[in-house]
Design a protein around this motif. Structure first.
Motif, PDB file in Angstrom:
ATOM      1  N   LEU A   9       0.829  -1.208   0.000  1.00  0.00           N
ATOM      2  CA  LEU A   9       0.000   0.000   0.000  1.00  0.00           C
ATOM      3  C   LEU A   9       0.862   1.256   0.000  1.00  0.00           C
ATOM      4  N   GLY A  10       2.009   1.216   0.675  1.00  0.00           N
ATOM      5  CA  GLY A  10       2.938   2.352   0.647  1.00  0.00           C
ATOM      6  C   GLY A  10       3.458   2.619  -0.756  1.00  0.00           C
ATOM      7  N   GLU A  11       3.822   1.543  -1.466  1.00  0.00           N
ATOM      8  CA  GLU A  11       4.301   1.692  -2.840  1.00  0.00           C
ATOM      9  C   GLU A  11       3.193   2.220  -3.753  1.00  0.00           C
ATOM     10  N   LEU A  12       1.968   1.706  -3.592  1.00  0.00           N
ATOM     11  CA  LEU A  12       0.845   2.178  -4.412  1.00  0.00           C
ATOM     12  C   LEU A  12       0.551   3.653  -4.136  1.00  0.00           C
ATOM     13  N   GLU A  13       0.581   4.042  -2.872  1.00  0.00           N
ATOM     14  CA  GLU A  13       0.330   5.440  -2.515  1.00  0.00           C
ATOM     15  C   GLU A  13       1.416   6.345  -3.088  1.00  0.00           C
ATOM     16  N   SER A  14       2.663   5.880  -3.066  1.00  0.00           N
ATOM     17  CA  SER A  14       3.756   6.656  -3.642  1.00  0.00           C
ATOM     18  C   SER A  14       3.554   6.861  -5.141  1.00  0.00           C
ATOM     19  N   VAL A  20       2.358   8.418 -11.185  1.00  0.00           N
ATOM     20  CA  VAL A  20       2.983   7.354 -11.975  1.00  0.00           C
ATOM     21  C   VAL A  20       2.031   6.157 -12.014  1.00  0.00           C
ATOM     22  N   PRO A  21       1.913   5.487 -13.160  1.00  0.00           N
ATOM     23  CA  PRO A  21       1.061   4.297 -13.215  1.00  0.00           C
ATOM     24  C   PRO A  21       1.561   3.218 -12.260  1.00  0.00           C
ATOM     25  N   THR A  22       0.638   2.426 -11.743  1.00  0.00           N
ATOM     26  CA  THR A  22       1.002   1.395 -10.770  1.00  0.00           C
ATOM     27  C   THR A  22       1.458   0.103 -11.439  1.00  0.00           C
ATOM     28  N   ASP A  23       1.619   0.112 -12.748  1.00  0.00           N
ATOM     29  CA  ASP A  23       2.018  -1.102 -13.459  1.00  0.00           C
ATOM     30  C   ASP A  23       3.330  -1.677 -12.940  1.00  0.00           C
ATOM     31  N   ALA A  24       4.274  -0.819 -12.588  1.00  0.00           N
ATOM     32  CA  ALA A  24       5.567  -1.305 -12.111  1.00  0.00           C
ATOM     33  C   ALA A  24       5.430  -2.071 -10.798  1.00  0.00           C
ATOM     34  N   HIS A  51      -9.894   0.999  -8.311  1.00  0.00           N
ATOM     35  CA  HIS A  51     -10.403   2.295  -8.749  1.00  0.00           C
ATOM     36  C   HIS A  51      -9.583   3.443  -8.139  1.00  0.00           C
ATOM     37  N   VAL A  52      -9.300   3.359  -6.843  1.00  0.00           N
ATOM     38  CA  VAL A  52      -8.561   4.419  -6.153  1.00  0.00           C
ATOM     39  C   VAL A  52      -7.155   4.563  -6.722  1.00  0.00           C
ATOM     40  N   PHE A  53      -6.496   3.426  -6.990  1.00  0.00           N
ATOM     41  CA  PHE A  53      -5.119   3.470  -7.453  1.00  0.00           C
ATOM     42  C   PHE A  53      -4.999   3.326  -8.967  1.00  0.00           C
ATOM     43  N   ALA A  58      -7.650  -7.579 -11.275  1.00  0.00           N
ATOM     44  CA  ALA A  58      -7.013  -8.899 -11.277  1.00  0.00           C
ATOM     45  C   ALA A  58      -5.536  -8.798 -10.919  1.00  0.00           C
ATOM     46  N   GLU A  59      -4.850  -7.789 -11.457  1.00  0.00           N
ATOM     47  CA  GLU A  59      -3.435  -7.609 -11.139  1.00  0.00           C
ATOM     48  C   GLU A  59      -3.251  -7.272  -9.663  1.00  0.00           C
ATOM     49  N   LEU A  60      -4.136  -6.453  -9.126  1.00  0.00           N
ATOM     50  CA  LEU A  60      -4.068  -6.098  -7.709  1.00  0.00           C
ATOM     51  C   LEU A  60      -4.288  -7.338  -6.838  1.00  0.00           C
ATOM     52  N   ALA A  61      -5.220  -8.189  -7.217  1.00  0.00           N
ATOM     53  CA  ALA A  61      -5.467  -9.429  -6.465  1.00  0.00           C
ATOM     54  C   ALA A  61      -4.225 -10.320  -6.487  1.00  0.00           C
ATOM     55  N   ALA A  62      -3.570 -10.403  -7.643  1.00  0.00           N
ATOM     56  CA  ALA A  62      -2.355 -11.214  -7.747  1.00  0.00           C
ATOM     57  C   ALA A  62      -1.243 -10.673  -6.854  1.00  0.00           C
ATOM     58  N   VAL A  63      -1.122  -9.352  -6.800  1.00  0.00           N
ATOM     59  CA  VAL A  63      -0.081  -8.742  -5.960  1.00  0.00           C
ATOM     60  C   VAL A  63      -0.378  -8.965  -4.483  1.00  0.00           C
TER      61      VAL A  63
END
Length: 102
Positions: A9-14, A20-24, A51-53, A58-63
């Motif tokens: 969550l810290g990385e996503l918030e950053s 920056v897209p959260t793809d990385a 939605h927020v990030f 599906a990618e978020l669930a995998a992470v």
């Protein structure tokens, strides 16, 4: 899953604060396909987080699953260290050695 999820969550918030897209952060290499049923509540939470990030649900669930597995692995390492310590103590215990001779 606490520490790993907090880090995620810290990385996503950053990423969100920098625009920056959260793809990385959410990109996971597919090794094998695994289907795990999620309940309705978990799906809603993942949809809201996606939605927020501005990410894919599906990618978020995998992470999140990857973070949970990493957290479990860290605890398993601690458990194995504890078992190894106990085994060393039993090997040096005179009572244990005497029972093996009998």
């Amino acid at each position: 899953m606490g520490l790993a999820l907090k880090g995620l969550l810290g990385e996503l918030e950053s990423c969100r604060s920098k625009g920056v897209p959260t793809d990385a952060v959410t990109r996971v290499e597919v090794v094998r396909t695994l289907e795990i049923p999620l309940d309705l509540h978990a799906c809603r939470e993942l949809r809201v987080l996606a939605h927020v990030f501005s990410g894919d649900q599906a990618e978020l669930a995998a992470v999140v699953l990857r973070a949970a597995l990493m957290d479990m692995q860290e605890h398993l390492d601690d458990d194995l260290d504890s078992l190894a310590t106990t085994a060393r103590q039993l090997m040096n215990d005179p009572c244990q050695q005497a029972s093996e001779i009998i």
